[in-house]
Design a protein around this motif. Sequence first.
Motif, PDB file in Angstrom:
ATOM      1  N   LEU A 189      -9.069  29.369 -26.852  1.00 51.82           N
ATOM      2  CA  LEU A 189      -8.019  28.912 -27.762  1.00 51.82           C
ATOM      3  C   LEU A 189      -8.482  29.033 -29.211  1.00 51.82           C
ATOM      4  N   GLY A 190      -9.700  28.624 -29.457  1.00 46.30           N
ATOM      5  CA  GLY A 190     -10.251  28.715 -30.816  1.00 46.30           C
ATOM      6  C   GLY A 190     -10.383  30.154 -31.274  1.00 46.30           C
ATOM      7  N   LEU A 191     -10.758  31.035 -30.346  1.00 48.30           N
ATOM      8  CA  LEU A 191     -10.857  32.458 -30.709  1.00 48.30           C
ATOM      9  C   LEU A 191      -9.498  33.008 -31.097  1.00 48.30           C
ATOM     10  N   VAL A 192      -8.488  32.675 -30.292  1.00 51.93           N
ATOM     11  CA  VAL A 192      -7.138  33.181 -30.575  1.00 51.93           C
ATOM     12  C   VAL A 192      -6.641  32.652 -31.920  1.00 51.93           C
ATOM     13  N   ALA A 193      -6.895  31.376 -32.174  1.00 50.03           N
ATOM     14  CA  ALA A 193      -6.449  30.798 -33.446  1.00 50.03           C
ATOM     15  C   ALA A 193      -7.141  31.482 -34.626  1.00 50.03           C
ATOM     16  N   ALA A 194      -8.446  31.669 -34.509  1.00 48.21           N
ATOM     17  CA  ALA A 194      -9.164  32.364 -35.591  1.00 48.21           C
ATOM     18  C   ALA A 194      -8.671  33.800 -35.714  1.00 48.21           C
ATOM     19  N   GLY A 195      -8.309  34.382 -34.590  1.00 51.43           N
ATOM     20  CA  GLY A 195      -7.800  35.753 -34.596  1.00 51.43           C
ATOM     21  C   GLY A 195      -6.494  35.867 -35.363  1.00 51.43           C
ATOM     22  N   VAL A 196      -5.655  34.865 -35.269  1.00 53.56           N
ATOM     23  CA  VAL A 196      -4.388  34.884 -36.011  1.00 53.56           C
ATOM     24  C   VAL A 196      -4.663  34.936 -37.514  1.00 53.56           C
ATOM     25  N   VAL A 197      -5.631  34.133 -37.949  1.00 51.08           N
ATOM     26  CA  VAL A 197      -6.002  34.144 -39.365  1.00 51.08           C
ATOM     27  C   VAL A 197      -6.612  35.494 -39.732  1.00 51.08           C
ATOM     28  N   ARG A 226      -6.442  49.083 -28.886  1.00 46.44           N
ATOM     29  CA  ARG A 226      -6.295  50.153 -29.883  1.00 46.44           C
ATOM     30  C   ARG A 226      -6.057  49.525 -31.255  1.00 46.44           C
ATOM     31  N   ILE A 227      -6.791  50.000 -32.232  1.00 43.38           N
ATOM     32  CA  ILE A 227      -6.702  49.439 -33.576  1.00 43.38           C
ATOM     33  C   ILE A 227      -6.369  50.573 -34.535  1.00 43.38           C
ATOM     34  N   GLY A 228      -5.285  50.401 -35.256  1.00 41.54           N
ATOM     35  CA  GLY A 228      -4.804  51.482 -36.111  1.00 41.54           C
ATOM     36  C   GLY A 228      -4.915  51.171 -37.593  1.00 41.54           C
ATOM     37  N   ASN A 229      -4.918  52.204 -38.401  1.00 47.53           N
ATOM     38  CA  ASN A 229      -4.899  52.107 -39.865  1.00 47.53           C
ATOM     39  C   ASN A 229      -6.191  51.604 -40.485  1.00 47.53           C
ATOM     40  N   VAL A 241      -4.907  39.234 -25.595  1.00 53.27           N
ATOM     41  CA  VAL A 241      -4.748  38.598 -26.907  1.00 53.27           C
ATOM     42  C   VAL A 241      -6.083  38.078 -27.429  1.00 53.27           C
ATOM     43  N   VAL A 242      -6.992  37.753 -26.512  1.00 54.58           N
ATOM     44  CA  VAL A 242      -8.314  37.289 -26.947  1.00 54.58           C
ATOM     45  C   VAL A 242      -9.151  38.465 -27.459  1.00 54.58           C
ATOM     46  N   VAL A 243      -9.020  39.598 -26.805  1.00 51.71           N
ATOM     47  CA  VAL A 243      -9.716  40.801 -27.260  1.00 51.71           C
ATOM     48  C   VAL A 243      -9.212  41.206 -28.645  1.00 51.71           C
ATOM     49  N   GLU A 244      -7.923  41.194 -28.824  1.00 54.93           N
ATOM     50  CA  GLU A 244      -7.367  41.476 -30.166  1.00 54.93           C
ATOM     51  C   GLU A 244      -7.949  40.516 -31.201  1.00 54.93           C
ATOM     52  N   ALA A 245      -8.018  39.250 -30.810  1.00 54.55           N
ATOM     53  CA  ALA A 245      -8.500  38.223 -31.742  1.00 54.55           C
ATOM     54  C   ALA A 245      -9.926  38.508 -32.182  1.00 54.55           C
ATOM     55  N   VAL A 246     -10.816  38.778 -31.223  1.00 55.20           N
ATOM     56  CA  VAL A 246     -12.213  38.972 -31.634  1.00 55.20           C
ATOM     57  C   VAL A 246     -12.378  40.266 -32.417  1.00 55.20           C
ATOM     58  N   ALA A 247     -11.588  41.277 -32.092  1.00 53.48           N
ATOM     59  CA  ALA A 247     -11.649  42.517 -32.878  1.00 53.48           C
ATOM     60  C   ALA A 247     -11.194  42.245 -34.309  1.00 53.48           C
ATOM     61  N   ALA A 248     -10.134  41.470 -34.452  1.00 52.93           N
ATOM     62  CA  ALA A 248      -9.641  41.145 -35.795  1.00 52.93           C
ATOM     63  C   ALA A 248     -10.679  40.321 -36.556  1.00 52.93           C
ATOM     64  N   ILE A 249     -11.367  39.434 -35.848  1.00 55.07           N
ATOM     65  CA  ILE A 249     -12.418  38.616 -36.474  1.00 55.07           C
ATOM     66  C   ILE A 249     -13.534  39.513 -37.012  1.00 55.07           C
ATOM     67  N   VAL A 250     -13.918  40.516 -36.239  1.00 48.73           N
ATOM     68  CA  VAL A 250     -14.943  41.468 -36.692  1.00 48.73           C
ATOM     69  C   VAL A 250     -14.500  42.150 -37.986  1.00 48.73           C
ATOM     70  N   PHE A 251     -13.267  42.624 -38.016  1.00 50.71           N
ATOM     71  CA  PHE A 251     -12.839  43.374 -39.191  1.00 50.71           C
ATOM     72  C   PHE A 251     -12.537  42.472 -40.386  1.00 50.71           C
ATOM     73  N   ALA A 252     -12.037  41.273 -40.127  1.00 54.94           N
ATOM     74  CA  ALA A 252     -11.827  40.339 -41.243  1.00 54.94           C
ATOM     75  C   ALA A 252     -13.155  40.085 -41.958  1.00 54.94           C
ATOM     76  N   LEU A 285     -20.940  45.089 -33.286  1.00 53.02           N
ATOM     77  CA  LEU A 285     -20.221  43.868 -33.658  1.00 53.02           C
ATOM     78  C   LEU A 285     -19.095  43.575 -32.678  1.00 53.02           C
ATOM     79  N   ILE A 286     -18.323  44.601 -32.332  1.00 58.02           N
ATOM     80  CA  ILE A 286     -17.216  44.367 -31.406  1.00 58.02           C
ATOM     81  C   ILE A 286     -17.745  43.961 -30.033  1.00 58.02           C
ATOM     82  N   SER A 287     -18.769  44.639 -29.559  1.00 58.01           N
ATOM     83  CA  SER A 287     -19.265  44.289 -28.218  1.00 58.01           C
ATOM     84  C   SER A 287     -19.860  42.889 -28.224  1.00 58.01           C
ATOM     85  N   HIS A 288     -20.557  42.537 -29.300  1.00 58.64           N
ATOM     86  CA  HIS A 288     -21.102  41.182 -29.414  1.00 58.64           C
ATOM     87  C   HIS A 288     -19.970  40.150 -29.263  1.00 58.64           C
TER      88      HIS A 288
END
Lengths: 322, 322, 322, 322
Positions: free
Chosen positions: A130-138, A182-185, A305-316, A201-204
Motif C-alpha cells: 500500500l505504501g509503495l502504491v501511494a508513493a508511486g502515485v506521487v 512498459r515505460i514511455g517518453n 500497479v505495484v510494479v508501475e509504482a516502484v518504477a515511477a519511484i526510481v525515475f522520480a 535500480l529497477i530490479s532493486h
Amino acid sequence: MNSFGRIFRIHIFGESHGKSVGVLVDGCPPGISICESDFLPDLQRRKSGTKGTTPRIEEDLPEIVSGVFNGFSTGAPLTILFRNSNTKPSDYSQFKSVPRPGHADFVASQKFNKFQDFRGGGHFSGRLTLGLVAAGVVAKKICKNITFEAKLIEAAGNTDIEAAIEKAMKTKDSVGGIVECRIGNLPVGLGEPFFDSVESLISHAVFAIPGIKGIEFGSGFYAAKMTGSQHNDCYIDKTGKTETNNAGGISGGITNGNELVFRVAVKPTSSIGLAQQTFDFINNEKAELIVAGRHDLCIAMRVPVVVEAVAAIVFADLFQFK
Amino acid sequence: MNSFGRIFRIHIFGESHGKSVGVLVDGCPPGISICESDFLPDLQRRKSGTKGTTPRIEEDLPEIVSGVFNGFSTGAPLTILFRNSNTKPSDYSQFKSVPRPGHADFVASQKFNKFQDFRGGGHFSGRLTLGLVAAGVVAKKICKNITFEAKLIEAAGNTDIEAAIEKAMKTKDSVGGIVECRIGNLPVGLGEPFFDSVESLISHAVFAIPGIKGIEFGSGFYAAKMTGSQHNDCYIDKTGKTETNNAGGISGGITNGNELVFRVAVKPTSSIGLAQQTFDFINNEKAELIVAGRHDLCIAMRVPVVVEAVAAIVFADLFQFK
Amino acid sequence: MNSFGRIFRIHIFGESHGKSVGVLVDGCPPGISICESDFLPDLQRRKSGTKGTTPRIEEDLPEIVSGVFNGFSTGAPLTILFRNSNTKPSDYSQFKSVPRPGHADFVASQKFNKFQDFRGGGHFSGRLTLGLVAAGVVAKKICKNITFEAKLIEAAGNTDIEAAIEKAMKTKDSVGGIVECRIGNLPVGLGEPFFDSVESLISHAVFAIPGIKGIEFGSGFYAAKMTGSQHNDCYIDKTGKTETNNAGGISGGITNGNELVFRVAVKPTSSIGLAQQTFDFINNEKAELIVAGRHDLCIAMRVPVVVEAVAAIVFADLFQFK
Amino acid sequence: MNSFGRIFRIHIFGESHGKSVGVLVDGCPPGISICESDFLPDLQRRKSGTKGTTPRIEEDLPEIVSGVFNGFSTGAPLTILFRNSNTKPSDYSQFKSVPRPGHADFVASQKFNKFQDFRGGGHFSGRLTLGLVAAGVVAKKICKNITFEAKLIEAAGNTDIEAAIEKAMKTKDSVGGIVECRIGNLPVGLGEPFFDSVESLISHAVFAIPGIKGIEFGSGFYAAKMTGSQHNDCYIDKTGKTETNNAGGISGGITNGNELVFRVAVKPTSSIGLAQQTFDFINNEKAELIVAGRHDLCIAMRVPVVVEAVAAIVFADLFQFK
C-alpha cells in the motif's frame, strides 16, 4: 533498511495486523498537487475483492499526515498512513511453531529472535505494498509526461488468464504469473554506469515486492540464446531511436530514448486451500498444515500497479539529480 | 553513484584506455590476510586470452595502494589499482559520430555532454569489472566458510558451450549465455524485508555488470508457470532445510538456510566481426560500420567470476551488520 | 565510512607512510576544466616547509588516475593520487607500546585490533588532508562565483601570530589557533531543515579535519550571552540582506543570502619537542616519552585551506540537487 | 534529507500546525522493551509550561503506529506519531509578507517557492524535536549502561539561570544559553577516522536542533589558546584513562574511554515580545513587527533533553556496526 532512493527517498513501515501501514516520502519537490482522492484509482487497482483475490475488505483510505499544505506538497517529508481495521489476529497464532511453507514465518522468527509480529506476516505482508502504491502515485506526478503501463500477460503459463484463475479456484490451489511493464517518453541519459544503472535500480525496487522471483529487460533471457548480429539494435535516427528494441530501452545502464520494457516473474501465492506438509519446530516432527483465512489465488493479479509504482519511484529519484 | 554497499562499501573507477582502473573498498574489517598474489586466481578466470575471448593482453597485476599493512587489512580504506598498459586509443575515434550498436557510445555522449572518454567505452568498459573481481576476492575472505560457485551453463541456447563458440568464430558473430551461481553455507537471516531483500541487493549488484539483461532466483521465471502446491518448499527439519528449493534459498527476502541459487542472462557481445547498420549522427544518414579491434565472442565466458564477486560483496556487507 | 556527500561524494584513502594517499570524487559533473597544475596553489598553501611547520618535504604532486579526459572531467569518478616518497617508518615503531599523548595511537590500536598501520599515525595522519584539499579544488570550480576565504585569526590566544609561533619554537612546545572562514555570493536556499542543515553539513565535514575541537557560526558562542533583540538580524531589502549578521548567513539551516561566517578551534599540535608523561601499555607502568621526528608547531597554520576545501565540498554537493 | 544514521536511522516529519509530527526509526534491533509511557519522562523535560517557556499546552502523547508488538520492538520500522491539537493557524498568516527576524520564514519561502506550510514555522518548527526526543528514548535503551546527562549551565552569560530568565521576562526579551552534555561508560573505539568521527556525527546531529549556533568538545575553543604540553592528556592506566580530559573523550575521532564532554551554544529565542524592525517583502518597505502568540523566553531551557536524544541516536547507530 526499509528505504529506497537518493533524493526522492521512500520509507515504508507497518504491519498487516498492527495499527497501520504507510510510507514516508522524503525529497518530494514542493508544488506537486496532492490530495487524498488522487490515490484512489491506483489503490483500487491494487485492491482485493475481485475474483481470485482475497476477500479481506479494507477501506484502504490514505490519510496524509504531513507534507501537504493547501493541496500542494510543501517540500517537507510527506507521510501517508493507512489504518488497519479489518484485522483478525487469531488466524495466525499457530504459525509460531508450524511455519507456513513459502512464507517468511520461519526466517522472520530466526532473524528477529521471535520478536517479530507474526500476525498475517506482520511487516513482511504484501499489505506493505500500500505504501509503495501511494508513493508511486506521487512519483508518477513528478515524472510528468512519462507513461507507466504494467499488466499481467500470463498466469500459470497461460495467456488466458481468466481460465487460469478459474482452474486454480476449482483445485483450491494458487498460480503464478508474468507482469510486463512498459515505460514511455523517457529522455535519454537517466541512470548511471554500473551501480546506479537503470536495471540495477529497477530490479532493486522490484524485488522489494513480495513474491517476485525474476526480472528481465528487453529480450532478457532470450538474449542469451541470440547472436550479436540478431541482438544489436540498429540506430535509425538522430534521437537514438532503434529499429528493434532488444535492449529494452537501456544501453550501458542508461536510458537510450526507446521504450523501456521489462518483465517480472511472480510466484504462486504461498497460502493455498490445500493441506500441505511442513515441520513442527516445537515438537520437532513432520506436520500437516491447512492455512485457513483469506488469500489471493494469484497475487500476480495485484502486482502490476505495484510494479508501475516502484518504477515511477526510481525515475522520480533520477529526475532529481539529472 | 559508482558505489555499492552500506558498511563494506566499494567504489569503482577508471577508464578502459585511461591510466588505470581500480577499486576502493571502505569498511573492510581489520585483520584480513591480503597480498597481491591472492587476487591472481580470480583475475586469471576473468582474463582474456583463451579461445573466444579478446586477444587484448594485459598483465592485470593489482597494486595495493592503501589499506594493507604487514600483510593484513588495517580497517582503513583499501585501494587496488590496475595500470592500463596495452591501450590502443586510435581504434575508437570514429565512434564519436557513428556509435556502435549495442554499446554505450550514444548514451554516454548524450549524458555527459560529449565530455566522456570515448576510447574503448571509457568508464563504461567491461574492463571496470577488474575492480569488482578484486573487491570480490576480499569479500570472499570476509565470508569465510561460504562457498561461491558460478559457471556458464549455456551459450547461444546450447549446453555444449565449446560448440557454440566454434560456430560463432566461424560466422564472425558473437553469442550470449546463461550463468548460474550457487552459494552454500549461508546462515539463516541475512537480508531485510523489502528494499534490502537479498534478491534486491544481488540483482542491484549483478546488473552493474555490463551485458546482463535478466536474473532469476530459484525456479525464477518457471515459478510463474507453477501452482502453489508445486512451488512451496516443504520444511523437513528444525534448521529450516526444505525438500525442494524453488525459492532458491530466499524467503521473504531473507536467506533461509538452503543453497542460494540464481541465474543471469548475458547478452551476446555487442562488438562483432560482421558489418552492421547504424546511423551517422553527424552527417545525419544511415551508415555501415565494421568494428575493428579486439573483441570477445562471448563475454558470458568471463562473467562467472564477476558474478561470484558481486555476490560475495553483497554478503560481506550483510555480515557487517547482522 | 570514509565518504562524504550525497551526489558530489568524496572518498579519502591512504596512510602517512604507506604507498600513497588520495581521494576519489564521485558525482563530479562533466565538463569541468581540470589539470594537475590547478591543484598546486592550494596544495602549496597546505604544505609544510615554512616557519613553524614540519620540515618533512614531500613533492605532493597530484596524479590524476581517472575521470579526466582531454583536460575536462568526464562525469565518471575522478581519482587523484599522491605518492608518498619521503617516509621514515623507523621513527614510529615505539608507539605501539607507548602511545603518544594527544594522538590516535591508542584508540587505533584498540579499534583495529592492532592491525592499524601505526607509522606516522597511518590512516589517521593529517597527511590525508591532501585528498581533501584536492577535492576542494574541484569543488571550488563547481561552485563558480562563490568565494571561499579562510584564515588563521589567532594563535595561542594571540592575534600576532608570528609572535605566538616564535614563542612556541623557543619553548619547544606547540600552540593552537582559531581559523575563520567566510563564504561569499551564496544563493538563498541551499541546505535543508534539520539533518541536512548547512551547519550540520559543514560541521560534519570540518570535524573530519584532524585537530578541530570546536565550531561556531555567526556570533556562535557569544550568541548564548545575547538577548533576542540584540541577536535577531533585521532584514533591510527584498533580497534578504540583513543589517547585522549574527546568524552567520544561515537561517533555519538554510543559506539566507548573507555572507556565511564560521570559526573553528584548532588544538595545539599533539607532537611536541618536550618530554611528556604517558603510559607503557606493555610493561603496565608510567613512562616518559620524547617524540622525535618532524612536527608542526601550529597545525592551525595549515588548516585554512583545508577548511575552505571541505566547505567547498559541502556546497558543490548542495548545488547538485538544488 | 530528513534522515540521520546508517543502520539505526531516524526520519522526522510533520509541521507545527499540521496534523501531526513524528519520527520513523529504521534499524531498531528487535527485543527492546518499548511502551508509550516510556517516552513521557523525556517528553516532559522537553515540554513547555514551566516558567520561561511557551504557554502552548499540548498533550504530546506519543502513539506508536508500527514496529512494536507485545511490548517489544520487532526489528521492523518503528513509527511514533504526535497529533497536534492545540493549533492556532491564524497567528501566522502575516509572516508570508513580513518575515520574522531570526526565523526561517524568508528562506523557507524562497527555497520552497512559497509552497511551505508557513503556520508556526511549519516543518521548521522546534516542535519537530518531539520526534528527536522520542527516537532518543529508544536510542538510550539500545545504549544500555551508557549515561547521557545534558544540562543548561549558563543563560545570557549568567550561571544563575533563574535570574537571567526573570530579567528576560521583565524586559519582554529572550535569552540564549549554553548546554553541556556528558556521556559516561562509553567503550573505547566507537567512531571512525575522518568523516564518521564522533565529533562529525554528534555535531551533524546537534546542528539539526533549531537554534544551535556552536559546539565544542572537551576544552573546545579554549584549546586554541593552549600549548601542546598543557592540552595533551596523559595516559594513567591500561584502559586508556587520562589525567586530564582536554580531548573531551575523543582521540582521532574515536571514543577513548574517558567521559565524552561537549557544550553547545543556543541562540536567544527569535520570537520576542518587543517590537522589531523588519522588511515588508510585498510592499518593499521597512516595517515594524510585533510577534504575538506564545513563545519561549529561553529555548535553551528545553534543549538539554534534545541534545541527549541526538547524542544517544549517534551512539545507538555506532553500536550497530561496532
